[in-house]
Design a protein around this motif. Structure first.
Motif, PDB file in Angstrom:
ATOM      1  N   ASP A 165       0.846  -1.193   0.000  1.00 13.30           N
ATOM      2  CA  ASP A 165       0.000   0.000   0.000  1.00 13.30           C
ATOM      3  C   ASP A 165       0.882   1.243   0.000  1.00 13.30           C
ATOM      4  O   ASP A 165       1.520   1.569   1.000  1.00 13.30           O
ATOM      5  CB  ASP A 165      -0.910  -0.017   1.239  1.00 13.30           C
ATOM      6  CG  ASP A 165      -2.015   1.018   1.139  1.00 13.30           C
ATOM      7  OD1 ASP A 165      -1.786   2.076   0.511  1.00 13.30           O
ATOM      8  OD2 ASP A 165      -3.103   0.770   1.685  1.00 13.30           O
ATOM      9  N   ILE A 167       0.835   4.171   2.639  1.00 16.60           N
ATOM     10  CA  ILE A 167       1.211   3.812   4.015  1.00 16.60           C
ATOM     11  C   ILE A 167       2.041   4.905   4.714  1.00 16.60           C
ATOM     12  O   ILE A 167       2.247   4.853   5.947  1.00 16.60           O
ATOM     13  CB  ILE A 167       1.969   2.439   4.009  1.00 16.60           C
ATOM     14  CG1 ILE A 167       2.076   1.814   5.394  1.00 16.60           C
ATOM     15  CG2 ILE A 167       3.341   2.552   3.404  1.00 16.60           C
ATOM     16  CD1 ILE A 167       0.815   1.186   5.889  1.00 16.60           C
ATOM     17  N   ASP A 218       4.253   6.803  -0.167  1.00 15.00           N
ATOM     18  CA  ASP A 218       5.563   6.263   0.208  1.00 15.00           C
ATOM     19  C   ASP A 218       5.968   5.279  -0.889  1.00 15.00           C
ATOM     20  O   ASP A 218       5.343   4.227  -1.030  1.00 15.00           O
ATOM     21  CB  ASP A 218       5.461   5.543   1.559  1.00 15.00           C
ATOM     22  CG  ASP A 218       6.793   4.965   2.019  1.00 15.00           C
ATOM     23  OD1 ASP A 218       7.692   4.759   1.178  1.00 15.00           O
ATOM     24  OD2 ASP A 218       6.934   4.716   3.234  1.00 15.00           O
ATOM     25  N   THR A 240      15.043  -8.514  -2.879  1.00 15.53           N
ATOM     26  CA  THR A 240      14.792  -8.989  -1.518  1.00 15.53           C
ATOM     27  C   THR A 240      14.228  -7.887  -0.626  1.00 15.53           C
ATOM     28  O   THR A 240      14.682  -6.744  -0.664  1.00 15.53           O
ATOM     29  CB  THR A 240      16.100  -9.527  -0.902  1.00 15.53           C
ATOM     30  OG1 THR A 240      16.586 -10.583  -1.730  1.00 15.53           O
ATOM     31  CG2 THR A 240      15.880 -10.060   0.509  1.00 15.53           C
ATOM     32  N   GLN A 298      17.264  -5.095   7.135  1.00 15.72           N
ATOM     33  CA  GLN A 298      17.785  -3.904   6.456  1.00 15.72           C
ATOM     34  C   GLN A 298      17.516  -2.629   7.259  1.00 15.72           C
ATOM     35  O   GLN A 298      18.303  -1.705   7.236  1.00 15.72           O
ATOM     36  CB  GLN A 298      17.170  -3.780   5.058  1.00 15.72           C
ATOM     37  CG  GLN A 298      17.806  -4.745   4.069  1.00 15.72           C
ATOM     38  CD  GLN A 298      16.833  -5.198   2.997  1.00 15.72           C
ATOM     39  OE1 GLN A 298      15.614  -5.260   3.217  1.00 15.72           O
ATOM     40  NE2 GLN A 298      17.345  -5.521   1.831  1.00 15.72           N
ATOM     41  N   HIS A 304      10.842  -2.390   9.259  1.00 13.78           N
ATOM     42  CA  HIS A 304      10.227  -1.348   8.423  1.00 13.78           C
ATOM     43  C   HIS A 304       9.173  -1.806   7.412  1.00 13.78           C
ATOM     44  O   HIS A 304       8.702  -1.010   6.627  1.00 13.78           O
ATOM     45  CB  HIS A 304      11.326  -0.591   7.674  1.00 13.78           C
ATOM     46  CG  HIS A 304      11.964  -1.421   6.588  1.00 13.78           C
ATOM     47  ND1 HIS A 304      12.447  -0.863   5.420  1.00 13.78           N
ATOM     48  CD2 HIS A 304      12.176  -2.753   6.484  1.00 13.78           C
ATOM     49  CE1 HIS A 304      12.928  -1.815   4.662  1.00 13.78           C
ATOM     50  NE2 HIS A 304      12.793  -2.969   5.280  1.00 13.78           N
TER      51      HIS A 304
HETATM   52  P1  ADP Z   1      13.939  -2.002   1.070  1.00 10.75           P
HETATM   53  O1  ADP Z   1      13.551  -0.583   0.874  1.00 10.75           O
HETATM   54  O2  ADP Z   1      14.780  -2.212   2.262  1.00 10.75           O
HETATM   55  O3  ADP Z   1      14.470  -2.623  -0.169  1.00 10.75           O
HETATM   56  P2  ADP Z   1      11.209  -2.874   0.748  1.00 10.75           P
HETATM   57  O4  ADP Z   1      11.293  -2.916  -0.721  1.00 10.75           O
HETATM   58  O5  ADP Z   1      10.475  -3.978   1.381  1.00 10.75           O
HETATM   59  O6  ADP Z   1      12.629  -2.816   1.417  1.00 10.75           O
HETATM   60  O7  ADP Z   1      10.509  -1.502   1.106  1.00 10.75           O
HETATM   61  C1  ADP Z   1      10.271  -1.146   2.422  1.00 10.75           C
HETATM   62  C2  ADP Z   1       9.881   0.295   2.442  1.00 10.75           C
HETATM   63  O8  ADP Z   1       8.612   0.458   1.805  1.00 10.75           O
HETATM   64  C3  ADP Z   1       9.719   0.845   3.836  1.00 10.75           C
HETATM   65  O9  ADP Z   1      10.903   1.447   4.298  1.00 10.75           O
HETATM   66  C4  ADP Z   1       8.578   1.832   3.685  1.00 10.75           C
HETATM   67  O10 ADP Z   1       9.078   3.062   3.212  1.00 10.75           O
HETATM   68  C5  ADP Z   1       7.724   1.214   2.605  1.00 10.75           C
HETATM   69  N1  ADP Z   1       6.710   0.272   3.103  1.00 10.75           N
HETATM   70  C6  ADP Z   1       6.624  -0.333   4.314  1.00 10.75           C
HETATM   71  N2  ADP Z   1       5.581  -1.156   4.388  1.00 10.75           N
HETATM   72  C7  ADP Z   1       4.965  -1.087   3.171  1.00 10.75           C
HETATM   73  C8  ADP Z   1       3.806  -1.710   2.610  1.00 10.75           C
HETATM   74  N3  ADP Z   1       3.067  -2.571   3.293  1.00 10.75           N
HETATM   75  N4  ADP Z   1       3.469  -1.373   1.339  1.00 10.75           N
HETATM   76  C9  ADP Z   1       4.204  -0.488   0.646  1.00 10.75           C
HETATM   77  N5  ADP Z   1       5.301   0.117   1.106  1.00 10.75           N
HETATM   78  C10 ADP Z   1       5.687  -0.181   2.347  1.00 10.75           C
END
Ligand code: ADP
Ligand code: MG
Length: 318
Positions: free
Chosen positions: A114, A117, A169, A245, A250, A262
């Motif tokens: 989402d 978020i 986000d 991943t 992280q 996160h």
């Molecule tokens: P990374 O950024 O470490 O590669 P992800 O791709 O899983 O990891 O993205 C996590 C980031 O996405 C979080 O830091 C936050 O900004 C955002 N996020 C967290 N939960 C969600 C979610 N359920 N749906 C979409 N974005 C999310």
């Protein structure tokens, strides 16, 4: 000169010529590292124009970062986030492309992914020291999250908020899109092969001159082990594609013996509670892989596997 001496000379000449052509045929390698998307990003490319290609790939990745960075004052995302409800805001082609895939995965994951978020993610302050918000704060922020809060119109290429406090986000998608763009740029320069590593989003294509069969082997990070450590049984082998991943290791903080990471479950506003530490998606596009890895992390093993299958992606839980 006798026949034997001529013979020796021919052998020596052949060996020298072999070494010479071997050397000039060896693929030029260029590798560089930049800090983008709040992480180290590395690109290694092979071929005559490898350096130019990598420089341009980083330049375009930096552009995508500056569009999608919600913490930068004048980014496109920041402008959307500070906009009032009811105004149709035109978006760039890059943002439209990201939002097209984001919307698709939001729908197919029942909004386990989402992009609205942000109000909840900001409360947790993962970018800083981290803090545990009160239940009341989460409840209030959750009122700005969900379907219909930020509406993307793919035909008009606009977004419109239905609540002043709604915020985007793209932390779970922008890095993935930048990886795809980087590969597009590298290919346009005609490099013979390359590997792109944008903080856990890895892409590769062409020939790997360092392996016997030209393929790429990507070891999956062992959760909570030093960076670069992996188990031999968790190596993905491919000629071209993206290995993306999402992991709890992280970005997290510990408070009172509990770990808070996160990846937020949009149904609760709290970090997704799972028995694994990372989800890896192997697919063609790293934008798709990025959205799917986050979505599948939230969904859990069974529903995550189903969603990955729907997109023909491989999924690995560690
Ligand atoms: P990374 O950024 O470490 O590669 P992800 O791709 O899983 O990891 O993205 C996590 C980031 O996405 C979080 O830091 C936050 O900004 C955002 N996020 C967290 N939960 C969600 C979610 N359920 N749906 C979409 N974005 C999310
Ligand atoms: Mg992701």
């Amino acid at each position: 000169m006798g026949k034997i001496k001529w013979g020796i000379l021919v052998v020596i000449m052949t060996v020298v010529a072999g070494i010479f052509f071997g050397l000039i045929n060896e693929k030029k390698e260029f590798s560089d590292k930049e800090f983008l998307f709040d992480t180290y990003c590395t690109i290694t490319a092979y071929g005559d124009d490898a350096e130019k290609a990598v420089v341009e790939a980083f330049s375009q990745s930096a552009d995508i970062h500056s569009i999608t960075d919600g913490f930068a004052e004048n980014s496109e995302v920041s402008e959307i986030n500070s906009a009032k409800a009811g105004i149709a805001i035109p978006v760039s082609d890059d943002l439209a492309e990201i939002l097209t895939t984001v919307t698709e995965i939001e729908n197919s994951s029942s909004r386990a992914f989402d992009s609205s978020i942000a109000p909840v993610v900001l409360l947790w302050n993962f970018g800083g020291e981290g803090r545990i918000p009160s239940e009341e704060e989460i409840k209030r922020a959750m009122a700005y999250v969900g379907d219909g809060k930020i509406v993307f119109d793919s035909n008009k290429k606009t977004v419109m908020k239905t609540d002043d406090n709604a915020k985007l986000d793209l932390g779970g998608a922008a890095k993935g899109y930048a990886g795809d763009k980087a590969v597009e740029v590298l290919k346009s320069f005609g490099v013979s092969g390359a590997i792109v590593d944008f903080g856990g989003n890895i892409l590769c294509f062409g020939e790997n001159p360092k392996s016997d069969d030209g393929k790429w082997r990507i070891g999956l990070q062992k959760p909570f082990a030093p960076t670069g450590e992996y188990d031999e049984k968790n190596v993905v082998e491919l000629s071209e594609g993206a290995v993306v991943t999402s992991g709890t290791y992280q970005r997290y903080f510990d408070k009172d013996g509990k770990r808070y990471h996160h990846i937020i479950d949009p149904k609760t506003g709290y970090p997704a509670n799972q028995t694994y530490s990372s989800v890896t998606i192997v697919t063609e596009s790293s934008l798709l892989g990025d959205c799917l890895s986050t979505a599948c992390f939230v969904l859990g093993r069974d529903a995550g596997q189903k969603l990955a299958d729907k997109y023909g992606a491989q999924i690995i839980f560690l």
